[in-house]
Write a protein that holds these residues in place. Structure first.
Motif, PDB file in Angstrom:
ATOM      1  N   LEU A   1       1.258   7.093   3.095  1.00  0.00           N
ATOM      2  CA  LEU A   1       0.659   8.425   3.096  1.00  0.00           C
ATOM      3  C   LEU A   1       1.645   9.445   3.663  1.00  0.00           C
ATOM      4  CD1 LEU A   1      -2.915   7.559   4.434  1.00  0.00           C
ATOM      5  CD2 LEU A   1      -2.224   7.936   2.060  1.00  0.00           C
TER       6      LEU A   1
ATOM      7  N   ASP B   1       2.641  12.695   5.662  1.00  0.00           N
ATOM      8  CA  ASP B   1       2.040  13.402   6.788  1.00  0.00           C
ATOM      9  C   ASP B   1       1.517  14.771   6.352  1.00  0.00           C
ATOM     10  OD1 ASP B   1       2.593  11.301   8.395  1.00  0.00           O
ATOM     11  OD2 ASP B   1       3.903  12.367   9.785  1.00  0.00           O
TER      12      ASP B   1
ATOM     13  N   GLY C   1       1.413   8.513   9.188  1.00  0.00           N
ATOM     14  CA  GLY C   1       0.948   7.625   8.130  1.00  0.00           C
ATOM     15  C   GLY C   1      -0.508   7.222   8.245  1.00  0.00           C
ATOM     16  N   LYS C   2      -1.235   7.752   9.221  1.00  0.00           N
ATOM     17  CA  LYS C   2      -2.646   7.403   9.414  1.00  0.00           C
ATOM     18  C   LYS C   2      -3.527   8.627   9.215  1.00  0.00           C
ATOM     19  CE  LYS C   2      -1.742   3.708  12.779  1.00  0.00           C
ATOM     20  NZ  LYS C   2      -2.040   3.213  14.153  1.00  0.00           N
ATOM     21  N   ARG C   3      -4.682   8.395   8.620  1.00  0.00           N
ATOM     22  CA  ARG C   3      -5.642   9.475   8.452  1.00  0.00           C
ATOM     23  C   ARG C   3      -6.320   9.772   9.787  1.00  0.00           C
ATOM     24  NH1 ARG C   3      -6.312  11.340   3.572  1.00  0.00           N
ATOM     25  NH2 ARG C   3      -5.746  10.084   1.751  1.00  0.00           N
ATOM     26  N   VAL C   4      -6.386  11.052  10.131  1.00  0.00           N
ATOM     27  CA  VAL C   4      -6.997  11.458  11.397  1.00  0.00           C
ATOM     28  C   VAL C   4      -7.934  12.634  11.129  1.00  0.00           C
ATOM     29  CG1 VAL C   4      -5.023  10.705  12.792  1.00  0.00           C
ATOM     30  CG2 VAL C   4      -5.081  13.038  11.897  1.00  0.00           C
TER      31      VAL C   4
ATOM     32  N   GLU D   1      -2.140  15.441  18.522  1.00  0.00           N
ATOM     33  CA  GLU D   1      -2.514  14.110  19.019  1.00  0.00           C
ATOM     34  C   GLU D   1      -3.669  14.199  20.016  1.00  0.00           C
ATOM     35  OE1 GLU D   1       1.533  14.114  17.448  1.00  0.00           O
ATOM     36  OE2 GLU D   1       0.544  15.323  19.005  1.00  0.00           O
TER      37      GLU D   1
ATOM     38  N   GLU E   1       0.842  -1.192   0.000  1.00  0.00           N
ATOM     39  CA  GLU E   1       0.000   0.000   0.000  1.00  0.00           C
ATOM     40  C   GLU E   1       0.883   1.250   0.000  1.00  0.00           C
ATOM     41  OE1 GLU E   1      -2.697  -0.040   3.208  1.00  0.00           O
ATOM     42  OE2 GLU E   1      -3.708  -1.895   2.594  1.00  0.00           O
TER      43      GLU E   1
ATOM     44  N   VAL F   1      -3.137  13.756   7.995  1.00  0.00           N
ATOM     45  CA  VAL F   1      -2.392  12.498   8.103  1.00  0.00           C
ATOM     46  C   VAL F   1      -1.295  12.689   9.144  1.00  0.00           C
ATOM     47  CG1 VAL F   1      -0.996  10.782   6.905  1.00  0.00           C
ATOM     48  CG2 VAL F   1      -2.848  11.943   5.682  1.00  0.00           C
TER      49      VAL F   1
ATOM     50  N   GLN G   1     -12.304  12.036  18.645  1.00  0.00           N
ATOM     51  CA  GLN G   1     -12.788  10.665  18.764  1.00  0.00           C
ATOM     52  C   GLN G   1     -13.732  10.522  19.953  1.00  0.00           C
ATOM     53  OE1 GLN G   1      -9.139   8.405  18.969  1.00  0.00           O
ATOM     54  NE2 GLN G   1      -8.915   8.287  16.738  1.00  0.00           N
TER      55      GLN G   1
ATOM     56  N   GLU H   1      -9.643  16.897   8.120  1.00  0.00           N
ATOM     57  CA  GLU H   1      -8.845  15.683   7.985  1.00  0.00           C
ATOM     58  C   GLU H   1      -7.372  16.017   7.792  1.00  0.00           C
ATOM     59  OE1 GLU H   1     -10.278  13.199   4.891  1.00  0.00           O
ATOM     60  OE2 GLU H   1     -12.155  12.683   5.914  1.00  0.00           O
TER      61      GLU H   1
END
Length: 263
Positions: free
Chosen positions: A26, A28, A77-80, A179, A23, A74, A186, A72
Motif C-alpha cells: 500500500l 502511504d 504500509g498499514k491502514r489507519v 502517529e 500482497e 495509510v 484507537q 482513513e
C-alpha cells in the motif's frame, strides 16, 4: 486421482507448491492531508462551546460548533484511522459585525478542514488585528489571562483550544503528529470516549474569573497580575476591585467583569 502411464519412465522430480502471490504494498497516504470532497450526509459528532471574552464593547458570549469525522489513510504500509475536524458553524445574530463575513470565515475554515490545512488556517486567523484595542479571552497554562489583537483572533484561539481538548492540536495550537492521532482514535474506540489532555497540562482557570465578580470577597480569588507582565495597571475596578488596564484609551477591568470607564 489415478494417472495411467503410457510411456517409459526416464526420470522424476517432486512437484513444488506454487509460490504464494505477494500482497500488494500500500502506498502511504497521510490521513491528515486526505482531501474530503464535501461534508458527508448524515450525522457527525460535534462539540458546541460557549466562548466568553471582553473587548472594547464590554463582555460578549458567543457559541461555536465544530464537527468531527473519522478519516482513513495509510502510514507505513498499514491502514489507519484518525479523527479530523470537517465543519465549523457560527450561528447568526451573535455579533454586531455583518453576518455575511462571519459566515464566509466559517465556510473558509470548513473548506480548509476538508482540504487538510485547517491548522494553518486557524493560526492565520490569530494574526488578524483591529483598531479597537486588545480583547481578553481565556487563560493560559500558568493561570494568566490571554490578550488577543481582535475578536477574530480571540475566537481563533478558542477554536485552537477546542481542537486541543479533542486531541487534534497541542496546547500551543501546533499539529499533533499523525502517529499520536492514530493512537488517540484507537483509545476512543477501545474506551468509548475521546482522549483527554493530561491533568497537569490543562488550563488553570482561577475561581471567579469566568463570570463577573459581584462581591469583594470573591474578588480575593481573582488572580493578580505579576509586576512587569502584560499591560500596565492604571487603578482598580469600582465594581469588583480587580485591576484596570488601558484598552482603546479607556481604563477597563482586567479581572473580567467588563467594567469600563467609557461605558
Amino acid at each position: 486421482m489415478a494417472v495411467e502411464i503410457t510411456s517409459k519412465i526416464v526420470g522424476y522430480r517432486i512437484k513444488q507448491d506454487e509460490p504464494a502471490t505477494p500482497e500488494p504494498v500500500l502506498q502511504d497516504e497521510n490521513p491528515l492531508t486526505v482531501r474530503i470532497p464535501s461534508r458527508p450526509e448524515g450525522t457527525l459528532e460535534a462539540v458546541s462551546e460557549k466562548i466568553s471574552y471582553v473587548g472594547a464593547e464590554g463582555r460578549k458570549k458567543v457559541y461555536l460548533l465544530v464537527s468531527f469525522m473519522p478519516v482513513e489513510g495509510v502510514v507505513g504500509g498499514k491502514r489507519v484511522v484518525i479523527e479530523r475536524p470537517v465543519e465549523f458553524f457560527f450561528p447568526s445574530g451573535q455579533l454586531s459585525s455583518e453576518h455575511q463575513w462571519i459566515t464566509a470565515t466559517m465556510r473558509s475554515l470548513s473548506l480548509a478542514a476538508r482540504g487538510g490545512y485547517v491548522t494553518q488556517a486557524v493560526a492565520d486567523l490569530r494574526k488578524v488585528a483591529w483598531d479597537k484595542g486588545l480583547v481578553r479571552c481565556g487563560w493560559n497554562r500558568w493561570g494568566k489571562p490571554m490578550f488577543h489583537d481582535s475578536e477574530v483572533a480571540a475566537i481563533a484561539w478558542s477554536i485552537q483550544q477546542i481542537l486541543y481538548r479533542r486531541g487534534f492540536l497541542d496546547q500551543d495550537g501546533n499539529q499533533v503528529p499523525v502517529e499520536s492521532l492514530v493512537e488517540r482514535y484507537q483509545h476512543r474506540m477501545q474506551h468509548g470516549h475521546a482522549w483527554q489532555p493530561p491533568v497537569e497540562e490543562e488550563e488553570s482557570v482561577p475561581n471567579g474569573a469566568v463570570e463577573p465578580i459581584g462581591s469583594s470577597s470573591e474578588a480575593e480569588n481573582t488572580p493578580k497580575k505579576p509586576k512587569g507582565s502584560g499591560p500596565a495597571t492604571v487603578g482598580h475596578c469600582p465594581e469588583c476591585r480587580g485591576e484596570l488596564i488601558m484598552m482603546d484609551g479607556c481604563p477597563t477591568c482586567y479581572a473580567g467583569c467588563g467594567w469600563s470607564k467609557c461605558g
